[in-house]
Design a protein around this motif. Structure first.
Motif, mmCIF file in Angstrom:
data_model
loop_
_atom_site.group_PDB
_atom_site.id
_atom_site.type_symbol
_atom_site.label_atom_id
_atom_site.label_comp_id
_atom_site.label_asym_id
_atom_site.label_seq_id
_atom_site.Cartn_x
_atom_site.Cartn_y
_atom_site.Cartn_z
ATOM 1 N N LEU A 26 -1.757 -46.209 43.447
ATOM 2 C CA LEU A 26 -2.184 -45.624 43.133
ATOM 3 C C LEU A 26 -1.878 -45.343 42.171
ATOM 4 N N THR A 27 -2.985 -44.979 41.637
ATOM 5 C CA THR A 27 -3.518 -44.526 40.388
ATOM 6 C C THR A 27 -3.040 -43.631 39.173
ATOM 7 N N GLU A 28 -2.649 -43.514 38.435
ATOM 8 C CA GLU A 28 -2.182 -42.383 37.419
ATOM 9 C C GLU A 28 -3.084 -41.359 37.790
ATOM 10 N N ARG A 29 -4.321 -41.766 37.592
ATOM 11 C CA ARG A 29 -5.614 -40.654 37.513
ATOM 12 C C ARG A 29 -5.562 -39.621 39.079
ATOM 13 N N SER A 30 -5.344 -40.984 40.461
ATOM 14 C CA SER A 30 -5.271 -40.060 41.552
ATOM 15 C C SER A 30 -4.259 -39.594 42.059
ATOM 16 N N LEU A 31 -3.112 -39.522 41.055
ATOM 17 C CA LEU A 31 -1.660 -39.127 41.353
ATOM 18 C C LEU A 31 -2.335 -37.870 40.779
ATOM 19 N N VAL A 57 0.776 -35.861 34.840
ATOM 20 C CA VAL A 57 1.448 -37.270 35.654
ATOM 21 C C VAL A 57 1.551 -38.507 34.240
ATOM 22 N N GLU A 58 2.497 -38.930 34.598
ATOM 23 C CA GLU A 58 2.811 -40.259 33.721
ATOM 24 C C GLU A 58 3.271 -41.357 34.943
ATOM 25 N N LEU A 59 2.716 -42.666 35.099
ATOM 26 C CA LEU A 59 3.461 -43.384 35.413
ATOM 27 C C LEU A 59 3.891 -44.487 35.119
ATOM 28 N N HIS A 60 5.881 -45.292 35.366
ATOM 29 C CA HIS A 60 6.494 -45.971 34.811
ATOM 30 C C HIS A 60 6.543 -46.839 35.165
ATOM 31 N N ASP A 61 5.389 -47.963 34.947
ATOM 32 C CA ASP A 61 5.505 -49.195 35.322
ATOM 33 C C ASP A 61 6.596 -50.383 35.938
ATOM 34 N N LEU A 66 7.407 -42.541 38.190
ATOM 35 C CA LEU A 66 6.416 -41.479 37.778
ATOM 36 C C LEU A 66 7.840 -40.039 37.520
ATOM 37 N N SER A 67 6.701 -39.564 35.810
ATOM 38 C CA SER A 67 6.833 -37.884 35.700
ATOM 39 C C SER A 67 6.236 -37.128 35.193
ATOM 40 N N PHE A 68 6.173 -36.160 35.564
ATOM 41 C CA PHE A 68 5.680 -35.111 35.130
ATOM 42 C C PHE A 68 5.598 -34.106 34.524
#
Length: 124
Positions: A26-31, A57-61, A66-68
């Protein structure tokens, strides 16, 4: 000959086993698009109405979480209104049977309510 047969047999089993496992990326953009489509989210409980809007939305690799960040509006009886911003963090769980994703173990990481000093936020 037996060696060749064993190699071909092992190769065929490896192909079958890979057919049963897959990875969903999943990409950050799609989420972001999916979460934005769910907003505004409104929840009424007791006498209060809480409304979440404008999510980011922000992903933490590194932690696979993830955070929103979201705007938060609260409406209380008597026309009292308050608002602010919050950050919620958690991990994602995929349910293959239904094809749904869930936010697992959500934590309220930050809460900033207008007109309330930052020192009182942990109590809320």
């Amino acid at each position: 000959m037996t060696r060749l047969f064993m190699i071909l047999l092992m190769f065929s089993f490896s192909q079958i086993s890979s057919a049963f496992s897959y990875t969903i990326e999943l990409t950050e953009r799609s989420l972001q698009e999916k979460v934005s489509a769910m907003m505004p989210l409104e929840k009424k409980q007791y006498f209060f109405t809480v409304r979440l809007s404008e999510p980011r939305v922000e992903l933490h690799d590194e932690s696979n979480e993830l955070s929103f960040f979201t705007h938060l509006d609260v409406i209380a009886p008597g026309g009292l209104k308050g608002g602010g911003q919050g950050e919620i963090q958690g991990s994602i769980r995929y349910e293959p049977a239904t094809g749904e994703f869930f936010l697992q173990s959500p934590k309220l990481v930050d809460l900033d309510i207008r007109l309330i000093p930052k020192t009182l936020s942990p109590r809320i």
